[in-house]
Design a protein around this motif. Structure first.
Motif, PDB file in Angstrom:
ATOM      1  N   THR A   1       1.046  -1.552  -0.024  1.00 29.16           N
ATOM      2  CA  THR A   1      -0.111  -0.177  -0.001  1.00 29.16           C
ATOM      3  C   THR A   1       0.586   1.124  -0.211  1.00 29.16           C
ATOM      4  O   THR A   1       0.776   2.148  -1.027  1.00 29.16           O
ATOM      5  CB  THR A   1      -0.443  -0.120   1.541  1.00 29.16           C
ATOM      6  N   LEU A   2       1.981   1.610   0.811  1.00 28.92           N
ATOM      7  CA  LEU A   2       3.040   2.152   0.559  1.00 28.92           C
ATOM      8  C   LEU A   2       3.259   2.961  -0.978  1.00 28.92           C
ATOM      9  O   LEU A   2       3.476   3.736  -0.495  1.00 28.92           O
ATOM     10  CB  LEU A   2       4.132   2.522   2.170  1.00 28.92           C
TER      11      LEU A   2
ATOM     12  N   THR B   1      -8.249  -2.044  -0.540  1.00 32.23           N
ATOM     13  CA  THR B   1      -9.090  -1.692   0.201  1.00 32.23           C
ATOM     14  C   THR B   1      -9.158  -1.893   1.931  1.00 32.23           C
ATOM     15  O   THR B   1      -9.344  -0.878   2.459  1.00 32.23           O
ATOM     16  CB  THR B   1     -10.268  -2.107  -0.643  1.00 32.23           C
ATOM     17  N   ARG B   2      -8.726  -2.822   2.110  1.00 29.01           N
ATOM     18  CA  ARG B   2      -7.820  -3.219   3.225  1.00 29.01           C
ATOM     19  C   ARG B   2      -7.190  -2.480   3.771  1.00 29.01           C
ATOM     20  O   ARG B   2      -7.398  -2.374   5.324  1.00 29.01           O
ATOM     21  CB  ARG B   2      -7.218  -4.246   3.125  1.00 29.01           C
ATOM     22  N   SER B   3      -6.643  -1.261   3.495  1.00 28.81           N
ATOM     23  CA  SER B   3      -5.649  -0.853   3.937  1.00 28.81           C
ATOM     24  C   SER B   3      -6.859   0.617   4.412  1.00 28.81           C
ATOM     25  O   SER B   3      -6.773   1.001   5.831  1.00 28.81           O
ATOM     26  CB  SER B   3      -4.564  -0.459   2.965  1.00 28.81           C
TER      27      SER B   3
ATOM     28  N   ARG C   1      -8.210  -1.334   7.712  1.00 28.53           N
ATOM     29  CA  ARG C   1      -6.998  -1.303   8.511  1.00 28.53           C
ATOM     30  C   ARG C   1      -7.150   0.169   9.135  1.00 28.53           C
ATOM     31  O   ARG C   1      -6.800   0.778  10.470  1.00 28.53           O
ATOM     32  CB  ARG C   1      -5.969  -1.679   8.097  1.00 28.53           C
ATOM     33  N   ASP C   2      -6.914   1.323   8.297  1.00 36.20           N
ATOM     34  CA  ASP C   2      -6.917   2.769   8.810  1.00 36.20           C
ATOM     35  C   ASP C   2      -8.161   2.848   9.368  1.00 36.20           C
ATOM     36  O   ASP C   2      -8.191   4.441   9.544  1.00 36.20           O
ATOM     37  CB  ASP C   2      -5.998   3.617   7.871  1.00 36.20           C
TER      38      ASP C   2
ATOM     39  N   ASP D   1     -27.048  -2.083   8.541  1.00 35.64           N
ATOM     40  CA  ASP D   1     -25.579  -1.504   8.424  1.00 35.64           C
ATOM     41  C   ASP D   1     -24.846  -0.780   7.238  1.00 35.64           C
ATOM     42  O   ASP D   1     -25.758  -1.117   6.143  1.00 35.64           O
ATOM     43  CB  ASP D   1     -25.339  -3.114   7.688  1.00 35.64           C
ATOM     44  N   ILE D   2     -24.454  -0.181   8.100  1.00 34.72           N
ATOM     45  CA  ILE D   2     -23.907   1.471   6.826  1.00 34.72           C
ATOM     46  C   ILE D   2     -21.980   1.047   6.532  1.00 34.72           C
ATOM     47  O   ILE D   2     -21.769   1.255   7.220  1.00 34.72           O
ATOM     48  CB  ILE D   2     -24.356   2.389   7.070  1.00 34.72           C
ATOM     49  N   LEU D   3     -21.726   1.354   6.024  1.00 35.89           N
ATOM     50  CA  LEU D   3     -19.988   1.310   4.990  1.00 35.89           C
ATOM     51  C   LEU D   3     -20.350   3.014   5.022  1.00 35.89           C
ATOM     52  O   LEU D   3     -20.365   3.420   4.056  1.00 35.89           O
ATOM     53  CB  LEU D   3     -20.283   0.259   3.961  1.00 35.89           C
ATOM     54  N   VAL D   4     -18.900   3.631   5.892  1.00 38.23           N
ATOM     55  CA  VAL D   4     -18.954   4.835   5.915  1.00 38.23           C
ATOM     56  C   VAL D   4     -17.455   4.953   5.109  1.00 38.23           C
ATOM     57  O   VAL D   4     -16.645   4.380   5.680  1.00 38.23           O
ATOM     58  CB  VAL D   4     -19.530   5.635   7.566  1.00 38.23           C
ATOM     59  N   GLU D   5     -17.179   6.231   4.454  1.00 36.08           N
ATOM     60  CA  GLU D   5     -15.701   6.343   4.189  1.00 36.08           C
ATOM     61  C   GLU D   5     -15.555   7.578   4.892  1.00 36.08           C
ATOM     62  O   GLU D   5     -16.431   8.627   4.690  1.00 36.08           O
ATOM     63  CB  GLU D   5     -15.896   6.555   3.064  1.00 36.08           C
ATOM     64  N   THR D   6     -14.138   7.443   5.425  1.00 37.77           N
ATOM     65  CA  THR D   6     -14.160   9.180   6.524  1.00 37.77           C
ATOM     66  C   THR D   6     -12.352   9.137   5.506  1.00 37.77           C
ATOM     67  O   THR D   6     -12.074   8.075   4.918  1.00 37.77           O
ATOM     68  CB  THR D   6     -13.784   8.252   8.057  1.00 37.77           C
ATOM     69  N   ARG D   7     -11.489  10.747   7.126  1.00 39.52           N
ATOM     70  CA  ARG D   7     -10.488  10.768   6.554  1.00 39.52           C
ATOM     71  C   ARG D   7      -9.722   9.990   6.991  1.00 39.52           C
ATOM     72  O   ARG D   7      -8.679   9.755   6.739  1.00 39.52           O
ATOM     73  CB  ARG D   7     -10.590  12.563   7.010  1.00 39.52           C
TER      74      ARG D   7
END
Length: 407
Positions: free
Chosen positions: A270-271, A322-324, A327-328, A379-385
């Protein structure tokens, strides 16, 4: 031509290989990464071997071995066993040189690798469910058809070709490096690099990296019995035993071997993608993973990494990236239990939106028996910073009367 019966690999062999393959493989970039240096605490220099035409370092050793064939051997043709980068390196340069190439691959080899190898003009035979079975079939065909077997790592000319990486790395930096961190599978790459690097700069450390499931060199150097097996994203270094020539060199010249786990390799992939904007396969990211897993071991040192390959399946890469996010905590799945009334989802969505987050997916469940008859479960999948932003969203929902639970 080098004497392949001579066991001891020398700097002169690597230098001769550099002359042989010059102009036929890429002199890949060696670049300093300021951001990865800040993250790891080391001064990180990266050798981008994923810039080779076949996206891996294996071309160097394969080409040097092919160039070492006699005219009679070239006419007979060569055979190799490989599930990936060695296959493509042999096939590509065999086609360039007009040498017939046969590659035996396990039947479960990803289609993209099979197709790439065929596209380079090789005859590809799928045989066996494991590399061991594929190798047995390759050896049988080699004898039956009088072909020349090209071993992926336990071969002096192959090791010498891989060692040319070290010549370029040490020549392309402004100040000497303190250590080289090299992925280890069968040992061809680290054998060649250690031979050249130690001859040119005796005080440089050469450190191998293996995945925890396949600690072949790590165990053998400690005199422990081989213990290997399992699934790894770094299939390019998932080798149960290192080559005999390779082990002899590693025993003399490799200073240490460290192990890394799957999660750290995923972070390294990922990095490379997000920081260096480049693609690495699991084995290619093992060196960076070592710096992430063992920061005190490398802190403050000038470290050379070999990003040895970029041949990762696109679906697997998508999964890793996506898993990263998960994880974050930039992607988080939350569950909200509320009363089943019109406008509830709109209210929850507004709270999330006003918090600056983005809803990716919603699942609405009224029929689960653990949900009240007059209730509703979302069940809500949310994207954040980032993780802090995720916590702010959770607090906002809680304040609105709908405390969520992370799934």
């Amino acid at each position: 031509m080098l004497n392949v019966t001579e066991n001891t690999l020398k700097l002169e062999d690597v230098q001769a290989a550099a002359d042989v393959i010059a102009g036929q493989v890429e002199h890949t970039p060696m670049r300093h990464s300021r951001t990865l240096s800040e993250i790891t605490g080391a001064e990180v220099w990266i050798k981008f071997e994923n810039f080779q035409f076949t996206a891996a370092f294996k071309e160097r050793g394969a080409l040097n071995r092919l160039m070492g064939l006699t005219d009679e051997e070239k006419k007979r043709g060569v055979i190799a066993m490989s599930a990936g980068n060695h296959a493509q390196g042999v096939a590509y340069h065999g086609q360039r040189l007009g040498i017939p190439v046969t590659i035996v691959m396990p039947e479960n080899t990803p289609f993209v690798k099979v197709q790439h190898t065929r596209n380079y003009g090789a005859r590809v035979i799928l045989k066996g469910s494991t590399l061991i079975e594929a190798n047995e079939h390759a050896q049988m065909l080699c004898e039956k058809e009088n072909l020349v077997f090209l071993h992926p790592f336990d071969d002096k000319l192959v090791m010498a070709g891989q060692g040319t990486i070290a010549l370029e790395m040490l020549d392309d930096v402004s100040k000497p490096l303190d250590c080289l961190v090299i992925p280890v599978g069968g040992g061809g790459l680290i054998s060649g690099i250690a031979t050249a690097a130690k001859a040119l700069q005796p005080d440089i450390e050469v450190i191998g990296v293996e995945v925890e499931q396949f600690p072949a060199l790590f165990n053998e150097l400690k005199g422990e019995p081989p213990k290997a097996g399992g699934t790894t994203i770094a299939e390019g270094i998932a080798v149960k035993t290192v080559g005999r020539r390779n082990f002899e060199i590693c025993q003399r010249l490799v200073d240490d071997v460290v192990l890394v786990d799957e999660d750290t390799i995923e972070r390294a992939i990922t990095l490379y993608a997000t920081v260096e904007k480049t693609i690495s396969e699991g084995a290619g990211a093992a060196g960076l993973a070592a710096l992430l897993a063992h920061p005190t071991r490398f802190s403050g040192k000038r470290v050379g990494l070999v990003l040895c390959g970029g041949n990762i399946d696109t679906r697997l890469l998508a999964s890793v990236l996506t898993r990263s996010l998960v994880r974050d905590q930039r992607l988080v799945n939350i569950r909200i239990l509320g009363d089943d009334r019109p406008g509830l989802l709109a209210l929850v969505s507004k709270v999330i939106g006003d918090s600056g987050a983005n809803i990716i997916e919603v699942a609405h469940n009224r029929l689960a028996l653990d949900v009240p008859a007059k209730g509703a479960e979302f069940d809500i999948l949310v994207e954040t910073r980032d993780a802090q932003h995720t916590q702010e969203v959770i607090e906002a929902l809680t304040a609105a009367g709908y405390p969520p639970r992370k799934l």
